[in-house]
Design a protein around this motif. Structure first.
Motif, PDB file in Angstrom:
ATOM      1  N   TYR A 103       0.645  -1.184   0.134  1.00 24.90           N
ATOM      2  CA  TYR A 103       0.076  -0.026  -0.108  1.00 24.90           C
ATOM      3  C   TYR A 103       0.951   1.290   0.084  1.00 24.90           C
ATOM      4  CZ  TYR A 103      -4.287  -2.309   0.696  1.00 24.90           C
ATOM      5  OH  TYR A 103      -5.543  -2.852   0.448  1.00 24.90           O
ATOM      6  N   GLN A 104       1.709   1.252   0.892  1.00 20.53           N
ATOM      7  CA  GLN A 104       2.595   2.667   0.993  1.00 20.53           C
ATOM      8  C   GLN A 104       3.770   2.443   0.059  1.00 20.53           C
ATOM      9  OE1 GLN A 104       1.023   1.244   3.834  1.00 20.53           O
ATOM     10  NE2 GLN A 104      -0.374   2.818   3.814  1.00 20.53           N
ATOM     11  N   GLY A 105       4.499   1.275   0.084  1.00 17.34           N
ATOM     12  CA  GLY A 105       5.613   1.238  -0.872  1.00 17.34           C
ATOM     13  C   GLY A 105       5.148   1.200  -2.292  1.00 17.34           C
ATOM     14  N   TYR A 106       4.422   0.673  -2.780  1.00 21.50           N
ATOM     15  CA  TYR A 106       4.033   0.442  -4.205  1.00 21.50           C
ATOM     16  C   TYR A 106       2.800   1.308  -4.542  1.00 21.50           C
ATOM     17  CZ  TYR A 106       7.866  -2.766  -4.804  1.00 21.50           C
ATOM     18  OH  TYR A 106       9.164  -3.415  -4.757  1.00 21.50           O
ATOM     19  N   GLY A 107       1.872   0.884  -3.620  1.00 20.15           N
ATOM     20  CA  GLY A 107       0.490   1.863  -4.196  1.00 20.15           C
ATOM     21  C   GLY A 107       0.636   3.260  -4.117  1.00 20.15           C
ATOM     22  N   GLN A 108       1.371   3.904  -3.177  1.00 20.28           N
ATOM     23  CA  GLN A 108       1.665   5.414  -2.839  1.00 20.28           C
ATOM     24  C   GLN A 108       3.011   5.689  -2.939  1.00 20.28           C
ATOM     25  OE1 GLN A 108      -0.407   5.222   1.295  1.00 20.28           O
ATOM     26  NE2 GLN A 108      -1.212   6.975   0.572  1.00 20.28           N
ATOM     27  N   GLY A 109       3.645   4.948  -2.878  1.00 21.01           N
ATOM     28  CA  GLY A 109       5.266   5.304  -2.970  1.00 21.01           C
ATOM     29  C   GLY A 109       5.823   5.225  -4.433  1.00 21.01           C
ATOM     30  N   HIS A 110       5.193   4.227  -5.274  1.00 22.96           N
ATOM     31  CA  HIS A 110       5.413   4.113  -6.629  1.00 22.96           C
ATOM     32  C   HIS A 110       6.764   3.785  -6.867  1.00 22.96           C
ATOM     33  CE1 HIS A 110       1.619   6.077  -7.752  1.00 22.96           C
ATOM     34  NE2 HIS A 110       1.989   7.075  -7.077  1.00 22.96           N
ATOM     35  N   ALA A 111       7.296   2.632  -5.731  1.00 20.50           N
ATOM     36  CA  ALA A 111       8.429   2.062  -5.801  1.00 20.50           C
ATOM     37  C   ALA A 111       9.778   3.015  -5.378  1.00 20.50           C
ATOM     38  CB  ALA A 111       8.544   1.080  -6.887  1.00 20.50           C
ATOM     39  N   ASP A 112       9.636   3.958  -4.890  1.00 23.19           N
ATOM     40  CA  ASP A 112      10.599   4.935  -4.846  1.00 23.19           C
ATOM     41  C   ASP A 112      11.692   4.294  -3.936  1.00 23.19           C
ATOM     42  OD1 ASP A 112      12.133   6.869  -3.311  1.00 23.19           O
ATOM     43  OD2 ASP A 112      10.728   8.418  -3.519  1.00 23.19           O
ATOM     44  N   PRO A 113      12.897   4.074  -4.139  1.00 24.51           N
ATOM     45  CA  PRO A 113      13.787   3.353  -3.574  1.00 24.51           C
ATOM     46  C   PRO A 113      13.912   3.955  -2.115  1.00 24.51           C
ATOM     47  CG  PRO A 113      14.615   3.879  -5.446  1.00 24.51           C
ATOM     48  CD  PRO A 113      13.443   4.619  -5.322  1.00 24.51           C
ATOM     49  N   ASP A 114      13.836   5.082  -1.754  1.00 26.33           N
ATOM     50  CA  ASP A 114      14.006   5.844  -0.351  1.00 26.33           C
ATOM     51  C   ASP A 114      12.814   5.126   0.519  1.00 26.33           C
ATOM     52  OD1 ASP A 114      16.300   7.063  -1.059  1.00 26.33           O
ATOM     53  OD2 ASP A 114      15.167   8.939  -1.477  1.00 26.33           O
ATOM     54  N   ILE A 115      11.793   5.035  -0.207  1.00 27.42           N
ATOM     55  CA  ILE A 115      10.461   4.729   0.629  1.00 27.42           C
ATOM     56  C   ILE A 115      10.528   3.230   0.867  1.00 27.42           C
ATOM     57  CG2 ILE A 115       7.886   4.302   0.564  1.00 27.42           C
ATOM     58  CD1 ILE A 115       8.794   7.050   1.196  1.00 27.42           C
ATOM     59  N   LEU A 116      10.812   2.401  -0.151  1.00 28.80           N
ATOM     60  CA  LEU A 116      11.320   1.200   0.196  1.00 28.80           C
ATOM     61  C   LEU A 116      12.152   0.722   1.144  1.00 28.80           C
ATOM     62  CD1 LEU A 116      11.036  -0.332  -3.679  1.00 28.80           C
ATOM     63  CD2 LEU A 116       8.998  -0.094  -1.711  1.00 28.80           C
ATOM     64  N   ASP A 117      13.345   1.540   1.106  1.00 29.41           N
ATOM     65  CA  ASP A 117      14.732   1.376   2.227  1.00 29.41           C
ATOM     66  C   ASP A 117      13.894   1.603   3.421  1.00 29.41           C
ATOM     67  OD1 ASP A 117      16.160   0.807   0.366  1.00 29.41           O
ATOM     68  OD2 ASP A 117      17.099   2.656   0.071  1.00 29.41           O
ATOM     69  N   LEU A 118      13.282   2.568   3.955  1.00 28.53           N
ATOM     70  CA  LEU A 118      12.375   2.810   4.956  1.00 28.53           C
ATOM     71  C   LEU A 118      11.635   1.789   5.533  1.00 28.53           C
ATOM     72  CD1 LEU A 118      11.827   4.927   7.426  1.00 28.53           C
ATOM     73  CD2 LEU A 118       9.862   5.816   5.949  1.00 28.53           C
ATOM     74  N   ARG A 148     -19.404  -3.766  -0.805  1.00 29.48           N
ATOM     75  CA  ARG A 148     -20.715  -3.027  -0.857  1.00 29.48           C
ATOM     76  C   ARG A 148     -21.525  -3.917   0.255  1.00 29.48           C
ATOM     77  NH1 ARG A 148     -19.483  -2.297  -6.245  1.00 29.48           N
ATOM     78  NH2 ARG A 148     -20.315  -4.056  -6.751  1.00 29.48           N
ATOM     79  N   ALA A 149     -21.526  -5.216   0.127  1.00 32.88           N
ATOM     80  CA  ALA A 149     -22.285  -5.928   1.151  1.00 32.88           C
ATOM     81  C   ALA A 149     -21.956  -5.868   2.535  1.00 32.88           C
ATOM     82  CB  ALA A 149     -22.239  -7.442   0.760  1.00 32.88           C
ATOM     83  N   ARG A 150     -20.887  -5.658   2.948  1.00 27.41           N
ATOM     84  CA  ARG A 150     -20.494  -5.341   4.434  1.00 27.41           C
ATOM     85  C   ARG A 150     -21.096  -4.137   4.911  1.00 27.41           C
ATOM     86  NH1 ARG A 150     -13.855  -4.546   4.291  1.00 27.41           N
ATOM     87  NH2 ARG A 150     -13.699  -6.590   3.580  1.00 27.41           N
ATOM     88  N   GLY A 151     -21.494  -3.092   3.993  1.00 26.87           N
ATOM     89  CA  GLY A 151     -21.886  -1.982   4.601  1.00 26.87           C
ATOM     90  C   GLY A 151     -20.865  -1.004   5.617  1.00 26.87           C
ATOM     91  N   GLY A 152     -21.585  -0.173   6.112  1.00 28.11           N
ATOM     92  CA  GLY A 152     -20.592   0.669   7.142  1.00 28.11           C
ATOM     93  C   GLY A 152     -19.721   1.881   6.162  1.00 28.11           C
ATOM     94  N   ALA A 153     -19.182   2.609   6.907  1.00 28.13           N
ATOM     95  CA  ALA A 153     -18.019   3.630   6.157  1.00 28.13           C
ATOM     96  C   ALA A 153     -17.055   2.676   5.626  1.00 28.13           C
ATOM     97  CB  ALA A 153     -17.714   4.745   7.170  1.00 28.13           C
ATOM     98  N   ALA A 154     -16.691   3.249   4.448  1.00 28.37           N
ATOM     99  CA  ALA A 154     -15.481   2.946   3.588  1.00 28.37           C
ATOM    100  C   ALA A 154     -14.243   3.536   4.271  1.00 28.37           C
ATOM    101  CB  ALA A 154     -15.340   2.722   2.467  1.00 28.37           C
ATOM    102  N   ASP A 155     -13.216   2.808   4.575  1.00 32.26           N
ATOM    103  CA  ASP A 155     -11.911   3.664   5.005  1.00 32.26           C
ATOM    104  C   ASP A 155     -11.217   4.172   3.793  1.00 32.26           C
ATOM    105  OD1 ASP A 155      -9.896   1.722   3.870  1.00 32.26           O
ATOM    106  OD2 ASP A 155     -10.379   0.280   5.920  1.00 32.26           O
ATOM    107  N   ARG A 156     -10.123   4.856   4.050  1.00 31.58           N
ATOM    108  CA  ARG A 156      -9.458   5.681   2.937  1.00 31.58           C
ATOM    109  C   ARG A 156      -8.846   4.665   1.832  1.00 31.58           C
ATOM    110  NH1 ARG A 156      -3.760   6.600   4.632  1.00 31.58           N
ATOM    111  NH2 ARG A 156      -3.624   8.090   3.157  1.00 31.58           N
ATOM    112  N   TYR A 157      -8.411   3.416   2.427  1.00 28.87           N
ATOM    113  CA  TYR A 157      -7.981   2.356   1.341  1.00 28.87           C
ATOM    114  C   TYR A 157      -8.759   1.699   0.461  1.00 28.87           C
ATOM    115  CZ  TYR A 157      -3.802   3.413   4.393  1.00 28.87           C
ATOM    116  OH  TYR A 157      -2.728   3.924   5.045  1.00 28.87           O
ATOM    117  N   GLU A 158      -9.881   1.554   1.087  1.00 25.47           N
ATOM    118  CA  GLU A 158     -11.283   1.108   0.556  1.00 25.47           C
ATOM    119  C   GLU A 158     -11.790   1.933  -0.486  1.00 25.47           C
ATOM    120  OE1 GLU A 158     -12.914  -1.998   4.158  1.00 25.47           O
ATOM    121  OE2 GLU A 158     -13.881  -0.122   3.645  1.00 25.47           O
ATOM    122  N   SER A 159     -11.616   3.191  -0.290  1.00 29.66           N
ATOM    123  CA  SER A 159     -12.167   4.377  -0.873  1.00 29.66           C
ATOM    124  C   SER A 159     -11.085   4.791  -1.997  1.00 29.66           C
ATOM    125  CB  SER A 159     -12.386   5.577  -0.150  1.00 29.66           C
ATOM    126  OG  SER A 159     -13.462   5.138   0.944  1.00 29.66           O
ATOM    127  N   ALA A 160      -9.840   4.144  -2.158  1.00 28.42           N
ATOM    128  CA  ALA A 160      -8.953   4.555  -2.901  1.00 28.42           C
ATOM    129  C   ALA A 160      -9.299   4.322  -4.445  1.00 28.42           C
ATOM    130  CB  ALA A 160      -7.780   4.032  -2.841  1.00 28.42           C
TER     131      ALA A 160
END
Length: 165
Positions: A103-118, A148-160
């Motif tokens: 999620y953070q390394g590839y989904g948001q960080g787009h495989a930035d080597p500094d993020i992957l190293d962190l 959708r069947a789960r109902g309830g509020a979607a979190d920020r990742y589910e809403s991405a």
């Protein structure tokens, strides 16, 4: 440690929580001490961080978000996972470090080597990796039906947007 640490990974709606419950019931019926948990979360402090990270509505920098996930993870490992493993329990965890990498390394960080190293450096500091990781996959259309069947509020990742997933 005498216990066993099994993690479940996969996208939103893949069935991780369901499979954790099924395996826990099976192992418990066989007489095993089973602990079911999730990430982020699992302890009161980590659950508070989960709420902030998933529903807080704050726009953190990517590095700050990663540190938030690892703050929750360190508390979870130190206060719940490691003690359970020491007493010989089987710990079943819905998500772990692979989700942060995805999620953070590839989904948001787009495989930035500094993020992957962190992420790699923080993972090494945990001093704990799963004995087994099960990765569940489901077609995206089916995952969306389940969400959708789960109902309830979607979190920020589910809403991405779809490009994230």
């Amino acid at each position: 440690m005498p216990g066993l640490f099994i993690t479940f990974e996969g996208g939103e709606g893949a069935g991780k929580s369901t499979q954790v419950r099924h395996l826990a019931a099976h192992l418990g019926a066989a007489g095993h001490d089973v602990v079911c948990t999730r990430e982020p979360g699992g302890t009161p402090g980590a659950e508070a961080l989960r709420d902030f990270l998933l529903f807080g509505g704050h726009d953190l920098s990517l590095r700050a978000e990663i540190l938030g996930h690892f703050a929750a993870r360190f508390d979870h490992v130190d206060r719940l996972v490691r003690p359970a493993l020491r007493r010989g329990a089987i710990v079943l965890c819905d998500r772990f470090v692979d989700s942060t990498l995805a999620y953070q390394g590839y989904g948001q960080g787009h495989a930035d080597p500094d993020i992957l190293d962190l992420i790699a450096a923080l993972t090494a500091q945990l001093g704990l990796m799963p004995d087994l990781t099960l990765v569940l996959a489901v077609p995206r259309a089916r995952a969306l039906e389940r969400l959708r069947a789960r109902g309830g509020a979607a979190d920020r990742y589910e809403s991405a947007d779809e490009s994230f997933h």
